[in-house]
Design a protein around this motif. Structure first.
Motif, PDB file in Angstrom:
ATOM      1  N   GLU A 171      11.287  31.482  16.228  1.00  0.00           N
ATOM      2  CA  GLU A 171      12.039  32.402  17.076  1.00  0.00           C
ATOM      3  C   GLU A 171      13.411  32.698  16.483  1.00  0.00           C
ATOM      4  OE1 GLU A 171      11.944  30.327  20.819  1.00  0.00           O
ATOM      5  OE2 GLU A 171      10.399  31.690  21.601  1.00  0.00           O
ATOM      6  N   GLU A 172      14.083  31.640  16.000  1.00  0.00           N
ATOM      7  CA  GLU A 172      15.396  31.825  15.387  1.00  0.00           C
ATOM      8  C   GLU A 172      15.303  32.701  14.143  1.00  0.00           C
ATOM      9  OE1 GLU A 172      16.831  27.919  14.606  1.00  0.00           O
ATOM     10  OE2 GLU A 172      16.898  27.337  16.738  1.00  0.00           O
ATOM     11  N   HIS A 173      14.284  32.438  13.324  1.00  0.00           N
ATOM     12  CA  HIS A 173      14.118  33.216  12.095  1.00  0.00           C
ATOM     13  C   HIS A 173      13.854  34.685  12.411  1.00  0.00           C
ATOM     14  CE1 HIS A 173      12.963  33.820   7.847  1.00  0.00           C
ATOM     15  NE2 HIS A 173      12.082  34.678   8.345  1.00  0.00           N
ATOM     16  N   ILE A 174      12.968  34.932  13.360  1.00  0.00           N
ATOM     17  CA  ILE A 174      12.621  36.315  13.704  1.00  0.00           C
ATOM     18  C   ILE A 174      13.803  37.017  14.349  1.00  0.00           C
ATOM     19  CG2 ILE A 174      11.148  37.715  15.224  1.00  0.00           C
ATOM     20  CD1 ILE A 174       8.934  35.578  14.657  1.00  0.00           C
ATOM     21  N   SER A 175      14.590  36.282  15.136  1.00  0.00           N
ATOM     22  CA  SER A 175      15.773  36.870  15.761  1.00  0.00           C
ATOM     23  C   SER A 175      16.770  37.357  14.727  1.00  0.00           C
ATOM     24  CB  SER A 175      16.433  35.839  16.686  1.00  0.00           C
ATOM     25  OG  SER A 175      17.607  36.357  17.259  1.00  0.00           O
ATOM     26  N   SER A 176      16.902  36.617  13.632  1.00  0.00           N
ATOM     27  CA  SER A 176      17.883  37.002  12.603  1.00  0.00           C
ATOM     28  C   SER A 176      17.297  37.885  11.514  1.00  0.00           C
ATOM     29  CB  SER A 176      18.482  35.747  11.970  1.00  0.00           C
ATOM     30  OG  SER A 176      17.475  34.976  11.330  1.00  0.00           O
ATOM     31  N   GLU A 177      16.011  37.646  11.155  1.00  0.00           N
ATOM     32  CA  GLU A 177      15.414  38.349  10.024  1.00  0.00           C
ATOM     33  C   GLU A 177      14.372  39.394  10.437  1.00  0.00           C
ATOM     34  OE1 GLU A 177      16.502  37.852   6.982  1.00  0.00           O
ATOM     35  OE2 GLU A 177      17.822  36.176   7.547  1.00  0.00           O
ATOM     36  N   GLY A 178      13.876  39.296  11.646  1.00  0.00           N
ATOM     37  CA  GLY A 178      12.824  40.200  12.091  1.00  0.00           C
ATOM     38  C   GLY A 178      11.452  39.754  11.615  1.00  0.00           C
ATOM     39  N   LEU A 179      10.420  40.423  12.114  1.00  0.00           N
ATOM     40  CA  LEU A 179       9.061  40.167  11.662  1.00  0.00           C
ATOM     41  C   LEU A 179       8.869  40.717  10.247  1.00  0.00           C
ATOM     42  CD1 LEU A 179       7.196  41.162  14.944  1.00  0.00           C
ATOM     43  CD2 LEU A 179       7.418  38.841  14.041  1.00  0.00           C
ATOM     44  N   VAL A 180       7.862  40.227   9.555  1.00  0.00           N
ATOM     45  CA  VAL A 180       7.566  40.711   8.201  1.00  0.00           C
ATOM     46  C   VAL A 180       7.126  42.170   8.258  1.00  0.00           C
ATOM     47  CG1 VAL A 180       6.111  40.362   6.164  1.00  0.00           C
ATOM     48  CG2 VAL A 180       6.933  38.383   7.466  1.00  0.00           C
ATOM     49  N   PHE A 181       6.403  42.550   9.307  1.00  0.00           N
ATOM     50  CA  PHE A 181       5.986  43.939   9.520  1.00  0.00           C
ATOM     51  C   PHE A 181       5.734  44.126  11.016  1.00  0.00           C
ATOM     52  CE2 PHE A 181       2.287  41.429   8.132  1.00  0.00           C
ATOM     53  CZ  PHE A 181       1.463  41.540   9.240  1.00  0.00           C
ATOM     54  N   THR A 182       5.653  45.377  11.440  1.00  0.00           N
ATOM     55  CA  THR A 182       5.348  45.676  12.832  1.00  0.00           C
ATOM     56  C   THR A 182       3.935  45.207  13.143  1.00  0.00           C
ATOM     57  OG1 THR A 182       6.788  47.605  12.789  1.00  0.00           O
ATOM     58  CG2 THR A 182       5.145  47.513  14.548  1.00  0.00           C
ATOM     59  N   PRO A 183       3.753  44.431  14.206  1.00  0.00           N
ATOM     60  CA  PRO A 183       2.424  43.907  14.516  1.00  0.00           C
ATOM     61  C   PRO A 183       1.359  44.998  14.577  1.00  0.00           C
ATOM     62  CG  PRO A 183       4.060  42.860  15.906  1.00  0.00           C
ATOM     63  CD  PRO A 183       4.770  43.940  15.156  1.00  0.00           C
ATOM     64  N   GLY A 184       0.216  44.702  13.932  1.00  0.00           N
ATOM     65  CA  GLY A 184      -0.907  45.621  13.929  1.00  0.00           C
ATOM     66  C   GLY A 184      -0.888  46.661  12.833  1.00  0.00           C
ATOM     67  N   THR A 185       0.195  46.713  12.040  1.00  0.00           N
ATOM     68  CA  THR A 185       0.288  47.733  10.988  1.00  0.00           C
ATOM     69  C   THR A 185      -0.115  47.208   9.621  1.00  0.00           C
ATOM     70  OG1 THR A 185       2.615  47.245  10.484  1.00  0.00           O
ATOM     71  CG2 THR A 185       2.168  48.875  12.219  1.00  0.00           C
ATOM     72  N   SER A 186      -0.258  45.905   9.485  1.00  0.00           N
ATOM     73  CA  SER A 186      -0.632  45.329   8.205  1.00  0.00           C
ATOM     74  C   SER A 186      -1.238  43.956   8.456  1.00  0.00           C
ATOM     75  CB  SER A 186       0.593  45.222   7.281  1.00  0.00           C
ATOM     76  OG  SER A 186       0.213  44.809   5.987  1.00  0.00           O
ATOM     77  N   MET A 187      -1.483  43.215   7.372  1.00  0.00           N
ATOM     78  CA  MET A 187      -2.043  41.882   7.447  1.00  0.00           C
ATOM     79  C   MET A 187      -1.359  40.986   6.444  1.00  0.00           C
ATOM     80  SD  MET A 187      -3.959  39.338   6.126  1.00  0.00           S
ATOM     81  CE  MET A 187      -4.321  40.190   4.611  1.00  0.00           C
ATOM     82  N   GLN A 188      -1.010  39.789   6.878  1.00  0.00           N
ATOM     83  CA  GLN A 188      -0.508  38.765   5.965  1.00  0.00           C
ATOM     84  C   GLN A 188      -0.915  37.407   6.502  1.00  0.00           C
ATOM     85  OE1 GLN A 188       3.453  38.970   4.069  1.00  0.00           O
ATOM     86  NE2 GLN A 188       3.861  37.010   5.070  1.00  0.00           N
ATOM     87  N   TYR A 189      -1.641  36.659   5.677  1.00  0.00           N
ATOM     88  CA  TYR A 189      -2.101  35.337   6.088  1.00  0.00           C
ATOM     89  C   TYR A 189      -0.900  34.456   6.380  1.00  0.00           C
ATOM     90  CZ  TYR A 189      -5.086  31.214   6.193  1.00  0.00           C
ATOM     91  OH  TYR A 189      -5.765  30.097   6.598  1.00  0.00           O
ATOM     92  N   SER A 190      -0.887  33.844   7.561  1.00  0.00           N
ATOM     93  CA  SER A 190       0.242  33.008   7.957  1.00  0.00           C
ATOM     94  C   SER A 190      -0.250  31.844   8.799  1.00  0.00           C
ATOM     95  CB  SER A 190       1.263  33.830   8.752  1.00  0.00           C
ATOM     96  OG  SER A 190       2.289  32.990   9.269  1.00  0.00           O
ATOM     97  N   ASN A 191       0.088  30.630   8.386  1.00  0.00           N
ATOM     98  CA  ASN A 191      -0.257  29.445   9.163  1.00  0.00           C
ATOM     99  C   ASN A 191       0.382  29.460  10.546  1.00  0.00           C
ATOM    100  OD1 ASN A 191      -1.847  27.628   7.275  1.00  0.00           O
ATOM    101  ND2 ASN A 191      -0.075  28.062   6.008  1.00  0.00           N
ATOM    102  N   SER A 192       1.496  30.179  10.682  1.00  0.00           N
ATOM    103  CA  SER A 192       2.198  30.233  11.964  1.00  0.00           C
ATOM    104  C   SER A 192       1.304  30.755  13.080  1.00  0.00           C
ATOM    105  CB  SER A 192       3.433  31.138  11.843  1.00  0.00           C
ATOM    106  OG  SER A 192       4.330  30.654  10.878  1.00  0.00           O
ATOM    107  N   ASN A 193       0.423  31.692  12.759  1.00  0.00           N
ATOM    108  CA  ASN A 193      -0.435  32.282  13.785  1.00  0.00           C
ATOM    109  C   ASN A 193      -1.257  31.219  14.495  1.00  0.00           C
ATOM    110  OD1 ASN A 193       0.324  35.004  13.194  1.00  0.00           O
ATOM    111  ND2 ASN A 193      -1.003  34.944  11.399  1.00  0.00           N
TER     112      ASN A 193
END
Length: 355
Positions: free
Chosen positions: A160-182
């Motif tokens: 949450e802290e990372h996304i608050s400062s850096e944002g998501l890697v891409f807008t959800p649903g517009t691309s794909m990136q394998y992430s253990n976080s999911n």
């Protein structure tokens, strides 16, 4: 629902795991039979390949424990890394069966207040790696390996802290990136909605009904008997902070239990046709791969291969099945060297020669 299609090679070499390894040049082995093939690969682990219910090979290779001299067998327990995600995904499906989830298109914030920072992301996007959430492993692994206690809730807070400062890697649903976080988030969601620990929920709803008696949560140190130790070359690298892998790479299992799991999801008694369509009912062009919901779907030599792989320090895993021929391919290894390319070689060689 958007789908993202990738070449088979690129997806087979993806980091489907909790840790990364380097990808060397491809192997080239003349195929005679499966036993010679795995011997020439210098494979360390256990393998099961079957077709229409008949074994092609069911055998252990190499040592489970170099220190004690114990050999690998089909009952040896291995860390399975990201193959764990297939169990987590089934846990989410069970929540929907239980009426605790109304739709896979619900946003995470609708499901629990803990996920208020993930209001843009749906459950489907989470399980198909379309969330845009960065991978948490680089954020916590080094600290966890020094002994720092890092809980799944703490990891959620860090994300949450990372996304608050850096944002998501891409807008959800517009691309794909394998992430253990999911899948860590999915495990936490299971606990929140079920009111039970993730481990207990998976045991009660998957492992016990299927009589998977040799599948259990991994421990930081691996017992010396009945379990494979993990090796990188000659170095035992088994010690790992397993608490940070919940949902994403946390389970230990055997080839025989993974056979039960593959057959259960492939056949008709465990999943409904509707659930199968949700998970992997996708059109896949020749020689490409689509990310389904907790399983990958590849079209290789005009055969549909539904699978997942995983790597975690000292271990590599592969499970998959070919519905058209009731084929099952399982390979669990306790050797880290060249894991991604070996997995690729096994899939392509076995599908071409045995199916």
């Amino acid at each position: 629902m958007k789908k993202y299609i990738y070449s088979v090679i690129s997806i087979l070499l993806v980091c489907a795991s909790c840790t990364k390894d380097e990808v060397p040049a491809n192997y080239s082995i003349d195929y005679t039979n499966p036993q010679l093939f795995f011997e020439e690969l210098e494979y360390h682990g256990a393998v099961l390949i079957s077709k229409s219910g008949n074994d092609i090979i069911r055998k252990g290779f190499g040592m489970a424990n170099h220190e004690t001299g114990e050999s690998n067998t089909v009952t040896t327990k291995f860390r399975i890394g990201s193959v764990s995600k297939t169990l987590t995904g089934m846990g989410i499906i069970q929540l929907k069966r239980d009426g605790l989830i109304a739709s896979f298109d619900q946003s995470l914030s609708d499901l629990d207040p803990l996920f208020s920072s993930f209001s843009e992301i749906t459950l489907r996007q989470l399980l198909m790696h379309q969330s845009g959430i960065p991978d948490y492993i680089p954020m916590v692994e080094d600290a966890a390996k020094t002994g720092e206690a890092i809980s799944p809730i703490k990891i959620c807070e860090l994300l949450e802290e990372h996304i608050s400062s850096e944002g998501l890697v891409f807008t959800p649903g517009t691309s794909m990136q394998y992430s253990n976080s999911n899948y860590l988030l999915a495990a936490v969601l299971i606990e929140k909605l079920a009111g039970s620990s993730y481990e207990n929920y998976i045991h009660q709803n998957i492992l016990q009904p299927l009589n998977m008696q040799h599948t259990e949560m991994g421990t930081n140190s691996i017992p010396s008997q009945g379990y494979a130790q993990g090796y990188n070359g000659t170095q035992n690298v088994s010690d790992y902070p397993m608490a940070i892998t919940i949902g994403a790479g946390c389970w230990t299992s055997s080839v025989e239990d993974m056979e039960i799991w593959c057959k259960a999801v492939m056949e008709d008694e465990w999943l409904t046709e509707e659930e199968k369509n949700v998970i992997w009912g996708l059109d896949v062009a020749a020689e490409t791969t689509v990310f389904g919901m907790s399983w990958f779907v590849s079209n290789i030599n005009n055969k549909t291969f539904i699978w997942h792989g995983g790597d975690i320090d000292g271990f590599s895993s592969l499970i998959g099945f070919i519905p058209e021929s009731e084929g099952v391919i399982i390979a669990l290894s306790n050797e880290q060297d060249n894991t991604a390319i070996i997995r690729n070689t096994i899939i392509e060689t076995i599908l071409h020669n045995e199916f």
